[in-house]
Design a protein around this motif. Structure first.
Motif: not given
Length: 664
Positions: A545, A549, A552, A560-561, A564, A567-568, A648
């Motif tokens: 993670e 980041r 990001i 970036i999206r 994300e 990461i989710k 995305d």
């Protein structure tokens, strides 16, 4: 003789310069002495002697400043002596400069007796911070350098585990060796002699230039014929249009005088406007009793006219072609493979290309349906590197089209042959590149995906991607895209789970790679394998993670999206749902997506060039292998149009890089 005297001094200078460069020390002395005896003008020699074994003074000064920690002196000399083009564009120079800044920032901590001078240390750290925020920011996405961005903020780096190696003598010695080697290569004491430069430019290049001009002549003749045909057609259309326009003006004049225009007359005008069979059928279908119908339908028919005018290519004698591909000499085989590929890659998308491909398939050009001991496919194992390369290029071109992939997949041994070549060829060869490209396109088909996963291709790909320096942009992109396509399958995910740590480290390195074209496939692979709980657990343990980041901060909005989403997925606690990912049971070949993209790389860097009088390309095919007209229209198999997902999200369906670039 007058011309010789005019340039004598310069010519003698060129001879002495070359003798000196080549190390003929005694000859130089005798040559100089004889010139003086004969009163020949010899220009004064500039620069440093090539035999001077001592390093340049500036090189000594730089190494002294490095050893004494004289930061300002060093970087002043560095900027004066190393050109900005090298410092800003050469990866080796950029990396070396980064470590030099680290060296000078920590110099006092390593060499001070007792506590270092606080003010001077703060000044060095401040200078390092400014570098990181300006020029050093370019390396902030490279995993190798990430820890050093925290260096200015660590209170006591000497005891921090991340910087333990930095304070060992071996680190400084290694850096000095790298610096010395870089300087010796960059700061050359002498230039290439002018005589050698003249020879290279005016001697060796003549033969290559002649061949290049011959190739240009052949291509120009081909373009001239094409343009002449277009011109003749435009001239005919122009005269036809003038005639129709004159009649329409007469008709308008008649209507002003009260005469009625009959629908049959308008229909005859439309037929004349559109002369070929297809357009006549359009003209006859117009309902002239409905206002506006004629103009609407005629405008609509204009769209495809250009493509309908493209002629079908002449038929070939495939029996003779295949015989020469198997029994001919290697040069003939290579020229035939090249010409057959060009016919496919340069044909117009649509009916012309489909007709070419269907002719190849219906005549079983590559012997995919044959069990003979000597088949065209066996050219993949030819002793000639050029024949192997051109066979791989042709297979890659076939694999670029959905119908071509269906045809190739019908041979049970082809996949195994390609995998063997992939592991046998050099990674910097065009053969390797095209074999990889073909396999990546094969991975759009589910049965072939399953076979590649079963053959352990995922393990092999991960090992190859461990060292990306030897890969071209094409091979890097197609390697990562192939890995992603295989990892979208549940069997592929489970293979990755067996080497989770290795896969995750390779992917985290690829996240920071300078080739941004690979990012969607790296993201898609990560997102896919993180569906496995054991992989998620391994990723958390290695701090994935935090790594994500970091990217990001530097990535564009789209990346970036996607990160994300990853990461989710990483923080998800969902167990592996076999009912969702048990897609390995479904081998529905009729559902392949329509990814027909013929990339330009298929025809790049041609190593085979015709000699004067030698036939090549379409001229070779139509001169030596012309066949009876056998074109038969065939209904194209309806293919799955493809699911367009949001940009995305990480990729979740198999794609090829060529198709992805075109669509997104």
């Amino acid at each position: 003789m007058g011309d010789v005297l005019a340039y004598e001094a310069e010519l003698l200078g060129l001879v002495r310069e070359y003798l000196d460069f080549a190390g003929f020390e005694e000859t130089v002395k005798v040559f100089t002495k004889e010139c003086k005896i004969k009163g020949k003008p010899l220009p004064k020699q500039a620069g440093v002697s090539s035999r001077d074994s001592k390093a340049l003074p500036v090189q000594k000064d730089l190494l002294t400043a490095f050893e004494n920690g004289e930061q300002k002196v060093f970087f002043q000399l560095w900027e004066d002596c190393i050109s900005s083009s090298v410092r800003d564009n050469e990866p080796v120079a950029q990396k070396l400069e980064f470590y030099l800044h680290v060296h000078f920032a920590t110099y006092l901590l390593k060499h001070s007796v007792g506590q270092p001078n606080k003010a001077e240390l703060e000044e060095r750290i401040s200078h390092f911070k400014v570098y990181l925020e300006t020029k050093g920011a370019a390396l902030s996405q490279t995993t190798e350098f990430l820890p050093f961005y925290a260096l200015p903020f660590v209170p006591n780096p000497t005891v921090h585990p991340s910087f333990k190696e930095l304070f060992q003598d071996s680190w400084t010695l290694d850096l000095r060796t790298r610096l010395e080697k870089f300087l010796s290569l960059t700061l050359k004491a002498r230039q290439t002699p002018r005589l050698l430069t003249l020879f290279k430019e005016n001697g060796q290049c003549n033969k290559e230039m002649l061949q290049h001009l011959h190739q240009q002549l052949v291509e120009s003749e081909h373009r001239t014929m094409t343009y002449l045909k277009r011109f003749n057609k435009m001239q005919v259309d122009y005269h036809n249009l003038i005639g129709v326009t004159a009649e329409l003006v007469d008709s308008l004049e008649a209507t002003v005088n009260g005469k009625m225009i009959m629908p049959e007359y308008l229909q005859s005008v439309c037929v004349r406007l559109f002369s070929n069979q297809m357009r006549q059928s359009v003209a006859h279908s117009i309902d002239f009793t409905r206002p506006g119908t004629a103009s609407t339908m005629l405008r609509a028919s204009l769209g495809p006219l250009k493509m309908q005018d493209v002629p079908l290519l002449p038929s070939l004698d495939y029996e003779k072609l295949k015989k020469d591909l198997i029994t001919g000499n290697d040069r003939l085989k290579a020229f035939l493979l090249q010409a057959l590929r060009w016919r496919l890659t340069t044909s117009y998308p649509g009916e012309q290309r489909e007709t070419v491909l269907q002719a190849y398939i219906s005549n079983d050009l590559l012997d995919c349906h044959s069990n003979c001991q000597r088949s065209v496919l066996k050219l993949l194992h030819s002793k000639s590197e050029v024949v192997r390369q051109y066979m791989a290029r042709l297979i890659n071109a076939f694999a670029s089209l959905a119908e071509g992939r269906v045809y190739l997949s019908q041979n049970p041994t082809l996949l195994q042959m390609l995998e063997e070549r992939l592991k046998a060829e050099d990674k910097d060869s065009l053969t390797w590149e095209n074999v990889l490209g073909a396999l990546q396109k094969f991975s759009l088909r589910r049965a072939l995906q399953s076979a590649m996963i079963k053959d352990g291709l995922i393990f092999w790909l991960v090992d190859v991607l461990t060292d990306t320096d030897c890969l071209s942009d094409y091979t890097l992109e197609y390697s990562v895209a192939l890995l992603m396509n295989l990892c979208l399958r549940s069997a592929g995910k489970k293979m990755c789970a067996r080497i989770a740590n290795h896969v995750l480290r390779v992917l985290s390195d690829l996240l920071g790679h300078e080739n941004h074209e690979i990012q969607p496939y790296v993201n898609g692979t990560l997102y896919s394998i993180l569906a496995i709980p054991s992989v998620r657990e391994e990723a958390r343990a290695m701090g994935m993670e935090e790594i994500l980041r970091c990217f990001i901060k530097e990535g564009n909005a789209e990346m970036i999206r996607q990160i994300e989403f990853i990461i989710k997925q990483l923080n998800s606690e969902e167990p592996l749902n076999d009912s969702i990912v048990s897609d390995d049971e479904e081998e529905e070949e009729d559902e392949e997506e329509d990814h027909d993209i013929m990339e330009a790389d298929l025809d790049k860097d041609e190593v085979l060039q015709p000699q004067l009088g030698e036939l090549a390309g379409e001229k070779l095919l139509t001169t030596e292998y012309l066949g009876i007209m056998t074109h038969t229209p065939k209904t194209k198999k309806k293919l799955f149009p493809g699911v367009h997902q949001s940009i995305d999200e990480p990729l979740q369906r198999p794609v090829t890089p060529g198709y992805h670039r075109t669509m997104y």
